[in-house]
Design an enzyme around this catalytic site. Structure first.
Site, PDB file in Angstrom:
ATOM      1  N   MET A   4    -109.862 -16.918 -85.807  1.00  0.00           N
ATOM      2  CA  MET A   4    -110.429 -16.229 -84.658  1.00  0.00           C
ATOM      3  C   MET A   4    -111.706 -15.491 -85.031  1.00  0.00           C
ATOM      4  O   MET A   4    -112.675 -15.479 -84.282  1.00  0.00           O
ATOM      5  CB  MET A   4    -109.399 -15.239 -84.096  1.00  0.00           C
ATOM      6  N   LEU A  20    -114.486 -14.366 -76.515  1.00  0.00           N
ATOM      7  CA  LEU A  20    -113.025 -14.370 -76.438  1.00  0.00           C
ATOM      8  C   LEU A  20    -112.538 -14.507 -74.999  1.00  0.00           C
ATOM      9  O   LEU A  20    -111.677 -15.349 -74.700  1.00  0.00           O
ATOM     10  CB  LEU A  20    -112.493 -13.092 -77.088  1.00  0.00           C
ATOM     11  N   LEU A  26    -107.376 -19.439 -74.878  1.00  0.00           N
ATOM     12  CA  LEU A  26    -106.734 -18.239 -75.416  1.00  0.00           C
ATOM     13  C   LEU A  26    -106.221 -17.326 -74.309  1.00  0.00           C
ATOM     14  O   LEU A  26    -105.056 -16.912 -74.312  1.00  0.00           O
ATOM     15  CB  LEU A  26    -107.716 -17.461 -76.299  1.00  0.00           C
ATOM     16  N   ARG A  92    -113.993 -18.678 -84.368  1.00  0.00           N
ATOM     17  CA  ARG A  92    -114.043 -19.083 -82.957  1.00  0.00           C
ATOM     18  C   ARG A  92    -114.893 -18.136 -82.114  1.00  0.00           C
ATOM     19  O   ARG A  92    -115.548 -18.580 -81.166  1.00  0.00           O
ATOM     20  CB  ARG A  92    -112.598 -19.140 -82.402  1.00  0.00           C
ATOM     21  N   TYR A  93    -114.858 -16.829 -82.426  1.00  0.00           N
ATOM     22  CA  TYR A  93    -115.509 -15.859 -81.540  1.00  0.00           C
ATOM     23  C   TYR A  93    -116.533 -14.969 -82.240  1.00  0.00           C
ATOM     24  O   TYR A  93    -117.142 -14.123 -81.599  1.00  0.00           O
ATOM     25  CB  TYR A  93    -114.451 -14.967 -80.872  1.00  0.00           C
ATOM     26  N   HIS A 200     -98.948 -11.779 -82.980  1.00  0.00           N
ATOM     27  CA  HIS A 200     -99.759 -11.664 -81.763  1.00  0.00           C
ATOM     28  C   HIS A 200     -99.024 -12.350 -80.622  1.00  0.00           C
ATOM     29  O   HIS A 200     -98.537 -13.465 -80.752  1.00  0.00           O
ATOM     30  CB  HIS A 200    -101.127 -12.322 -81.975  1.00  0.00           C
ATOM     31  N   ASP A 276    -106.115  -8.631 -93.171  1.00  0.00           N
ATOM     32  CA  ASP A 276    -106.282  -7.460 -92.314  1.00  0.00           C
ATOM     33  C   ASP A 276    -107.405  -7.671 -91.315  1.00  0.00           C
ATOM     34  O   ASP A 276    -108.417  -8.309 -91.607  1.00  0.00           O
ATOM     35  CB  ASP A 276    -106.603  -6.222 -93.164  1.00  0.00           C
ATOM     36  N   GLU A 279    -105.976  -5.908 -85.513  1.00  0.00           N
ATOM     37  CA  GLU A 279    -104.574  -5.845 -85.099  1.00  0.00           C
ATOM     38  C   GLU A 279    -103.689  -5.154 -86.132  1.00  0.00           C
ATOM     39  O   GLU A 279    -102.648  -4.592 -85.786  1.00  0.00           O
ATOM     40  CB  GLU A 279    -104.039  -7.254 -84.807  1.00  0.00           C
ATOM     41  N   GLU A 283    -104.270  -1.381 -84.648  1.00  0.00           N
ATOM     42  CA  GLU A 283    -103.095  -1.408 -83.770  1.00  0.00           C
ATOM     43  C   GLU A 283    -101.821  -0.986 -84.500  1.00  0.00           C
ATOM     44  O   GLU A 283    -101.072  -0.126 -84.020  1.00  0.00           O
ATOM     45  CB  GLU A 283    -102.946  -2.812 -83.162  1.00  0.00           C
TER      46      GLU A 283
END
Length: 362
Positions: A4, A20, A26, A92-93, A200, A276, A279, A283
């Protein structure tokens, strides 16, 4: 190495969120092209604060490059017949994006490549989205238009490593980190620590069309628990829900609050992340652990991520070496070729056909 990605600096946050939320693989949204920029703009200030809180950006590129360099060095020893090896990063983003990765590969004259997902468990929303983007860049309508200016350039021959959530080396690497974390608890409490495997979450609309991700994460957790001897009580929980629609649960935060009424010792284990990023660092560490402290819980900790674990780097090198040593090499796995029962994404079908087309050529 497909993943990602994440903004390496705080100012890159908006572009990351925009890409995203524009990705219907997604986060499927009604009127995606209209809603995505609105949501990205609204969420940017909050997410910028979160990246600032973890040091000014995501470390995922640093860790992915470290993992890739270590893997490539081991691959030269494990599979000398296919050496030299080089790891490329395709996020991807965030940069380096898929097109950036492909351009670097073209400059290097690469003719043989493995699309190696860094999501251990397959989901159409993650690995599927990355492969769809790869297909779009190398063989989709836009790529065909660009081909006219690239006469004489050899086509890269592809094969795919699409999932590896129960690989023995990966399972062992996670288990070792859990064992190290359990040593932080008093000896008489270690076997009663509740392991909360946190992955996730996914929108239920994705789950209900037949996405294999929940089952594959569950298989990973079962394999890790078997490696640990099935001593500790455990649960699989889910994090990072976005928006008001129904997502796979229970959410990690809710699980801590519910179990915290009866259990003080809990260990949060990232099980679908290979390094890491926000998230884990924000989070899990800054939200959920703080919530636990506010509840008066003194025994809630977080297991370290894999990051530069030599056991993990050896695992992905073993996975790649085994893939390259197949005779003949399988361009795609049988499971990758199976579309979800409720799939309506024709791009997904074309992508699968494209990569399967290299069967017998690699």
């Amino acid at each position: 190495m497909m993943n990602m990605g994440g903004p390496s600096t705080v100012p890159e946050t908006h572009d990351f969120l925009s890409r995203l939320f524009h990705d219907g693989d997604l986060i499927p949204l009604p009127f995606q092209n209209y809603l995505a920029p609105v949501i990205a703009k609204r969420r940017t200030p909050k997410i910028e604060e979160q990246y600032a809180a973890i040091g000014g950006g995501s470390p995922i590129l640093k860790w992915t490059r470290a993992q890739g360099e270590g893997m490539a060095q081991l691959l030269d020893e494990l599979s000398p017949e296919t050496a030299p090896h080089k790891a490329y990063v395709a996020f991807r983003y965030a940069k380096p994006l898929t097109e950036d990765c492909l351009e670097e590969m073209r400059r290097d004259g690469v003719e043989r490549a493995v699309a190696f997902t860094q999501y251990p468990q397959y989901s159409c929303s993650t690995t599927g989205s990355s492969l769809n983007e790869m297909w779009k860049q190398v063989a989709g309508p836009e790529a065909k238009k660009a081909e006219k200016g690239k006469e004489g350039e050899k086509e890269i021959k592809w094969s795919v490593i699409d999932r590896w959530g129960v690989h023995e080396g990966f399972v062992d690497a996670v288990a070792r980190n859990i064992e190290a974390s359990l040593l932080e608890y008093p000896a008489h409490l270690r076997s009663s620590v509740v392991l909360l495997f946190s992955a996730h979450s996914l929108p239920m609309s994705v789950v209900n069309r037949g996405d294999p991700y929940p089952a594959e994460v569950g298989a990973t957790v079962s394999a890790i628990m078997a490696r640990l001897g099935n001593v500790n009580p455990y649960r699989l929980v889910w994090q990072s829900q976005v928006g008001p629609s129904a997502w796979l649960g229970p959410q990690t935060s809710d699980a801590i609050k519910g179990l915290g009424k009866r259990h003080n010792e809990m260990l949060l284990v990232p099980v679908a992340f290979t390094s890491d990023h926000i998230e884990t660092l924000f989070e899990l560490d800054l939200e959920y652990l703080e919530e636990a402290k506010e509840m008066g819980l003194t025994g809630v900790k977080r297991c370290a991520s894999l990051n530069d674990s030599p056991y993990f780097i050896r695992a992905i090198a073993d996975i790649a070496a085994a893939h390259l040593k197949q005779s003949p090499v399988q361009a795609t796995s049988p499971q990758m070729g199976l579309r979800c029962p409720g799939c309506t994404n024709e791009k997904c079908g074309e992508q699968k056909e494209y990569f399967a087309g290299f069967q017998g050529l690699v």
